[in-house]
Design an enzyme around this catalytic site. Structure first.
Site, PDB file in Angstrom:
ATOM      1  CE  LYS A 136      17.910 -16.124  61.665  1.00 51.34           C
ATOM      2  NZ  LYS A 136      16.457 -15.835  61.639  1.00 51.34           N
ATOM      3  CG  ASP A 342       0.039  -2.030  47.923  1.00 57.15           C
ATOM      4  OD1 ASP A 342       0.108  -2.959  47.087  1.00 57.15           O
ATOM      5  OD2 ASP A 342      -0.873  -1.181  47.939  1.00 57.15           O
ATOM      6  CG  ASP A 344       0.620  -4.541  43.030  1.00 61.90           C
ATOM      7  OD1 ASP A 344       0.262  -4.106  44.151  1.00 61.90           O
ATOM      8  OD2 ASP A 344       0.287  -5.661  42.602  1.00 61.90           O
ATOM      9  CG  ASP A 346      -2.659  -4.785  44.615  1.00 60.11           C
ATOM     10  OD1 ASP A 346      -2.137  -4.492  45.720  1.00 60.11           O
ATOM     11  OD2 ASP A 346      -2.659  -5.940  44.158  1.00 60.11           O
ATOM     12  CG  ASP A 365      -3.524 -13.554  55.375  1.00 66.69           C
ATOM     13  OD1 ASP A 365      -4.592 -12.913  55.240  1.00 66.69           O
ATOM     14  OD2 ASP A 365      -3.262 -14.591  54.741  1.00 66.69           O
ATOM     15  CG  ASP A 369      -7.314 -12.917  52.174  1.00 69.68           C
ATOM     16  OD1 ASP A 369      -6.226 -12.692  52.758  1.00 69.68           O
ATOM     17  OD2 ASP A 369      -8.068 -12.021  51.766  1.00 69.68           O
ATOM     18  CD  GLU A 376      -6.108  -9.078  56.651  1.00 69.60           C
ATOM     19  OE1 GLU A 376      -6.605 -10.183  56.930  1.00 69.60           O
ATOM     20  OE2 GLU A 376      -5.440  -8.865  55.611  1.00 69.60           O
TER      21      GLU A 376
END
Length: 391
Positions: A136, A342, A344, A346, A365, A369, A376
């Site tokens: 690949k 993550d 930024d 937040d 997830d 959402d 999670e």
């Protein structure tokens, strides 16, 4: 009782499992399968695969020698781990497994060729014929040129991160075995760019793959089209008849549990005849790529995402090697991965921040959402991925 959608799809499309979870592959019995760093990262966090990870790390340490740095050991171990998972998968499936070249080599033709030869050599040591392996490679111009050389050597290639017709034509003219246009990521870009929602039949990703399929069949190219990166089963239904579709365990489960008629949508017999042929050289490729902001952005983003997934996996392997050496293990793998993605800070990982493999994002997830929380993630790379994979 009628046939479910998965059974009907298999009548005219080869179904490939987009997962590194060996138990999920046993559940859905695909012909082919695929692995990459983010899939391996997820699987490597699962207890049932710890022995593969540990034995691969220790063997790499042994072979690297006393003076090797931990980074050298881990780089060797990653390639071996990709092959180790590939070997396990090949014990289950009748067809081929795709094994990815380091995404950091995407713009280096010679290095890509060398890495591909090395991976094929590792499979050969285990007695696996190269016909059962797809290498690949990202669909950069340099990657496509590497694949052209490899195909001439009988090493079959799967060109991934493909978003535009120019990439597809270059791959076909290079006589690569297979391409993987990314349906869902194309849709993501257009939804974000236009603010629109799209029905499956007008989905830009579906339309892109349909255009590529028709172009290939119209001009008799042998390169196979494998649609990838699906957001919902509606996209899959609209591409019924495509040569191959690589589908996550979660969506395979939905197809298996859904009944109804599934008409063939893509068919060589119904390809339009008024398609203009494009001769592809580097200048044309570069021009078309520059004029397609979606393809330009998604290719760069995809390479960056696969690179980050590889770096996270290498870090986890470093931490695991310290454990095996009796050194202190500072953080749990899930926590490390969460902070790495993550970007930024937040407290959420969005799909754009993740930028790795869609199947892993969707599995983590858990409430669907569109973002992954720390909870999670910690539930996570083992439990949540396992839940979504096997269902």
């Amino acid at each position: 009782m009628g046939k479910n959608l998965l059974e009907q799809l298999r009548q005219f499309t080869v179904v490939v499992a987009d997962t590194g979870d060996i138990q999920a592959i046993e559940t859905f019995t695909p012909r082919d399968s695929t692995t990459n760093p983010s899939l391996i990262t997820a699987a490597a966090q699962m207890p049932q695969y710890q022995e593969i990870v540990d034995s691969t790390l220790l063997k790499a340490k042994d072979e690297a020698g006393e003076n090797a740095s931990i980074k050298d050991i881990v780089r060797l171990a990653f390639d071996r781990l990709a092959v180790a998972f590939g070997l396990k998968i090949l014990q289950i499936i009748p067809g081929r497994v795709s094994t990815e070249v380091d995404a950091r080599l995407s713009y280096d033709t010679e290095a890509t060729i060398a890495k591909a030869r090395y991976l094929i050599g590792e499979y050969a040591k285990a007695g696996i014929d190269k016909k059962r392996i797809l290498i690949k490679i990202a669909s950069t111009w340099e990657g496509i040129k590497a694949a052209e050389v490899l195909e001439q050597e009988g090493i079959h290639c799967n060109l991934t991160l493909l978003f535009g017709l120019h990439q597809a034509i270059a791959c076909a003219e290079a006589k690569v075995t297979l391409i993987s246009p990314f349906v869902g990521r194309i849709l993501d870009w257009y939804k974000k760019s236009t603010g629109k929602e799209y029905d499956s039949h007008e989905d830009p990703g579906v339309q892109s793959v349909t255009t590529i399929y028709n172009y290939y069949k119209r001009f008799g190219y042998k390169t196979e089209v494998m649609g990838a990166s699906f957001r919902n089963i509606g996209e899959i239904i609209e591409l019924a008849g495509c040569d191959l579709l690589t589908i996550s365990p979660q969506l395979l489960d939905q197809l298996r549990n859904t009944e109804g008629d599934l008409p063939r949508k893509l068919d060589p017999a119904t390809v339009p005849q008024d398609i203009e042929k494009i001769v592809m050289d580097k200048a044309t490729f570069d021009k078309m790529h520059a004029e397609d902001p979606m393809a330009s952005e998604k290719l760069a983003e995809g390479i960056a995402g696969f690179t980050k997934a590889l770096e996270v996996l290498e870090h986890l392997l470093e931490e695991r090697l310290k454990v095996l050496d009796g050194q202190e293990h500072i953080k749990h793998g899930a926590e490390e991965i969460f902070h790495a993605y993550d970007l930024d800070g937040d407290g959420f990982i969005t799909r754009e921040e993740w930028a790795g493999t869609d199947v892993v994002f969707d599995a983590l997830d858990r409430d669907h959402d569109g973002k992954i929380t720390a909870a999670e993630m910690s539930a996570g790379l083992g439990a949540a991925f396992r839940l979504a994979s096997v269902g």
